[in-house]
Design an enzyme around this catalytic site. Structure first.
Site, mmCIF file in Angstrom:
data_model
loop_
_atom_site.group_PDB
_atom_site.id
_atom_site.type_symbol
_atom_site.label_atom_id
_atom_site.label_comp_id
_atom_site.label_asym_id
_atom_site.label_seq_id
_atom_site.Cartn_x
_atom_site.Cartn_y
_atom_site.Cartn_z
ATOM 1 C CE LYS A 27 -10.008 -7.257 3.706
ATOM 2 N NZ LYS A 27 -8.577 -6.979 3.871
ATOM 3 C CG ASP A 81 -5.787 -5.411 1.784
ATOM 4 O OD1 ASP A 81 -6.088 -4.261 2.133
ATOM 5 O OD2 ASP A 81 -6.520 -6.397 1.974
#
Ligand code: ATR
Length: 278
Positions: free
Chosen positions: A68, A105
């Site tokens: 990420k 997220d």
């Protein structure tokens, strides 16, 4: 014949990812056929693979552990929420040909909390952990305007660093786990963003952490309640929630970024829960 739109989640390991299943269920809601693969990559091949994927007409990628931060580094345009999280979990190619990076997220967590009637607005919220997972939800949590927000972490310096990063937005409290037993504050919502649950461990927390209507949220999910949620239940917490809803909500936001359509999450959460318990 029209070509099927191609998507993938990239990570290492990635075999157990539920993203292919989730996105297939989303696509079915609209009567669409998509191709969505889980692809395990090595560090060295990451960048060339991603560019190759989009060159070949791929529509979108999800990025998971451990890539990420790298995806954040090579994305050519980054959303504000990605900038704050310093991480990217969704990639797409813009009309201008550039690679766009976003992270869904945090919004996934907030949507799940709202859906479950546990909005942080006006509440005392304690975020446990100061790693990548905590960082990715901090900005949306602040946007939800909690009454008081604090971070507790085993390594307190990392919690302080995150609080300082957000100081221009709101005052964020900082605690070590050792300080929590002495702290008079009772928390309405305690969110576990540590990776302790993955190792079936619980951060060292006092039993009197929660307020009378307190909620415990673990960003990890499993067929059985996590060690953190079991601990919370043993403390008399009224509501315990695992991270399955967050997983599906973050996927729904990625799907929306790629396809401009918002799938309905409830039936997908129900299907996954059923499959997990089978
Ligand atoms: P992630 O991307 O999942 O957030 P990370 O960036 O490695 O992973 O961060 C892991 C977080 O879980 C950290 O806050 C870590 O605490 P430290 O900063 O002190 O290392 C926390 N953590 C991991 N295992 C833990 C445990 N057994 N008890 C308490 N905290 C733990």
């Amino acid at each position: 014949m029209q070509k099927t739109d191609c998507y993938a989640v990239i990570g290492n390991p990635v075999r157990h990812s539920r993203s292919p299943r989730i996105h297939q269920l989303f696509a079915q809601q609209f009567g669409h056929a998509i191709d969505y693969q889980a692809v395990q990559l090595e560090q060295e091949e990451l960048l060339s693979w991603v560019y190759g994927f989009f060159e070949a007409g791929g529509k979108g990628l999800n990025v998971t552990v451990p890539f990420k931060q790298q995806a954040f580094a090579f994305a050519q345009v980054r959303s504000d929420r990605a900038l704050c999280a310093q991480a990217v979990n969704t990639l797409l190619r813009g009309k201008d040909g550039r690679l766009y990076g976003d992270t869904t997220d945090g919004v996934g967590l907030l949507r799940d909390l709202q859906r479950q009637g546990c909005s942080p607005e006006g509440r005392a919220v304690l975020l446990l952990g100061a790693g990548g997972a905590a960082r990715s939800v901090l900005e949306p949590l602040i946007q939800a305007r909690p009454g008081y927000l604090a971070i507790a972490n085993r390594t307190v310096a990392k919690a302080r660093e995150l609080a300082e990063m957000m100081a221009h937005r709101c005052a964020v409290g900082v605690f070590s786990f050792e300080q929590l037993p002495e702290c008079p504050q009772r928390w309405d919502l305690v969110i576990n963003a540590t990776s302790a649950s993955l190792g079936h461990q619980v951060p060292d927390l006092p039993e009197h952490l929660w307020s009378s209507a307190g909620v415990a949220y673990d960003m990890v999910y499993a067929a059985e309640p996590t060690a953190f949620l079991r601990f919370a239940a043993s403390c008399g917490v009224s509501k315990t929630i695992d991270g399955l809803g967050m997983l599906v909500e973050q996927a729904a936001e990625s799907f929306f970024l790629w396809r401009g359509q918002r799938p309905s999450v409830e039936p997908v959460i129900a299907s996954l829960r059923q499959e997990m318990n089978a």
